[in-house]
Write a protein that holds these residues in place. Sequence first.
Motif, mmCIF file in Angstrom:
data_model
loop_
_atom_site.group_PDB
_atom_site.id
_atom_site.type_symbol
_atom_site.label_atom_id
_atom_site.label_comp_id
_atom_site.label_asym_id
_atom_site.label_seq_id
_atom_site.Cartn_x
_atom_site.Cartn_y
_atom_site.Cartn_z
ATOM 1 N N HIS A 23 -16.517 39.630 7.258
ATOM 2 C CA HIS A 23 -17.522 40.599 6.829
ATOM 3 C C HIS A 23 -18.739 39.455 6.542
ATOM 4 C CE1 HIS A 23 -18.776 42.901 2.872
ATOM 5 N NE2 HIS A 23 -19.150 43.386 4.162
ATOM 6 N N ALA A 24 -18.663 38.359 6.483
ATOM 7 C CA ALA A 24 -20.038 37.639 6.286
ATOM 8 C C ALA A 24 -20.649 37.428 7.621
ATOM 9 C CB ALA A 24 -19.639 36.244 6.047
ATOM 10 N N THR A 53 -18.540 47.545 16.835
ATOM 11 C CA THR A 53 -16.881 47.303 17.061
ATOM 12 C C THR A 53 -16.310 47.198 15.831
ATOM 13 O OG1 THR A 53 -17.264 45.247 17.342
ATOM 14 C CG2 THR A 53 -17.249 46.384 19.399
ATOM 15 N N TYR A 54 -16.759 46.861 14.950
ATOM 16 C CA TYR A 54 -16.399 46.586 13.353
ATOM 17 C C TYR A 54 -16.451 48.035 12.778
ATOM 18 C CZ TYR A 54 -16.867 41.488 14.585
ATOM 19 O OH TYR A 54 -16.988 40.412 15.106
ATOM 20 N N ILE A 61 -16.163 46.099 5.240
ATOM 21 C CA ILE A 61 -16.685 45.975 6.277
ATOM 22 C C ILE A 61 -17.415 46.857 7.050
ATOM 23 C CG2 ILE A 61 -16.371 45.207 8.699
ATOM 24 C CD1 ILE A 61 -14.408 42.623 7.703
ATOM 25 N N LYS A 62 -16.492 48.083 7.259
ATOM 26 C CA LYS A 62 -16.769 49.289 7.768
ATOM 27 C C LYS A 62 -18.030 50.043 6.897
ATOM 28 C CE LYS A 62 -13.256 52.642 6.331
ATOM 29 N NZ LYS A 62 -11.997 53.555 6.681
ATOM 30 N N GLN A 63 -18.239 49.917 5.577
ATOM 31 C CA GLN A 63 -19.336 50.336 4.745
ATOM 32 C C GLN A 63 -20.496 49.802 5.285
ATOM 33 O OE1 GLN A 63 -16.544 49.813 2.435
ATOM 34 N NE2 GLN A 63 -16.852 51.584 1.165
ATOM 35 N N THR A 64 -20.243 48.198 5.402
ATOM 36 C CA THR A 64 -21.580 47.301 5.848
ATOM 37 C C THR A 64 -22.190 47.973 7.134
ATOM 38 O OG1 THR A 64 -20.835 45.549 4.735
ATOM 39 C CG2 THR A 64 -22.119 45.079 6.287
ATOM 40 N N SER A 103 -13.334 59.195 13.719
ATOM 41 C CA SER A 103 -12.892 58.006 12.673
ATOM 42 C C SER A 103 -13.909 57.322 11.901
ATOM 43 C CB SER A 103 -12.007 57.061 13.409
ATOM 44 O OG SER A 103 -12.734 56.645 14.540
ATOM 45 N N TYR A 104 -15.286 57.622 12.715
ATOM 46 C CA TYR A 104 -16.502 56.794 11.850
ATOM 47 C C TYR A 104 -16.670 57.625 10.672
ATOM 48 C CZ TYR A 104 -21.277 55.623 11.324
ATOM 49 O OH TYR A 104 -22.467 55.150 10.486
ATOM 50 N N PHE A 105 -16.381 58.830 10.568
ATOM 51 C CA PHE A 105 -16.640 59.576 9.350
ATOM 52 C C PHE A 105 -15.609 59.772 8.507
ATOM 53 C CE2 PHE A 105 -19.342 61.189 12.638
ATOM 54 C CZ PHE A 105 -20.660 60.805 12.402
#
Length: 106
Positions: A23-24, A53-54, A61-64, A103-105
């Motif tokens: 995540h960092a 890709t994340y 992580i996906k929210q970031t 899947s992104y949404f």
Amino acid sequence: GGGETKESKEGKSAAAAAMQKRHAGVLGLAALVGAYPYDVPAWMPEILVQLATYVLDPVPIKQTVRKAFGEFWRTHQDAWPMLKEKFDEEQLSTLTNLLASPSYFS
């Protein structure tokens, strides 16, 4: 938890540490992208592809990633017809596929 063994606790903390480190890295990539709100420097397309890709990673992580792309799009959409010239076909295709996937949404 009462029945946890020492190994499973260590395994969980190692996984948590790896996720934190990941995540960092994602936060770092997002910060690079965010530092150029109306421009696409030569290095940025590859960073965006890497960041995309994340998008299927676990929370947070996906929210970031989503937030970074939301911000990127908000600040770049007006000039997008010109800016997209800075991306090659493969980069554009990767971004389109990853960021337009159902899947992104989810």
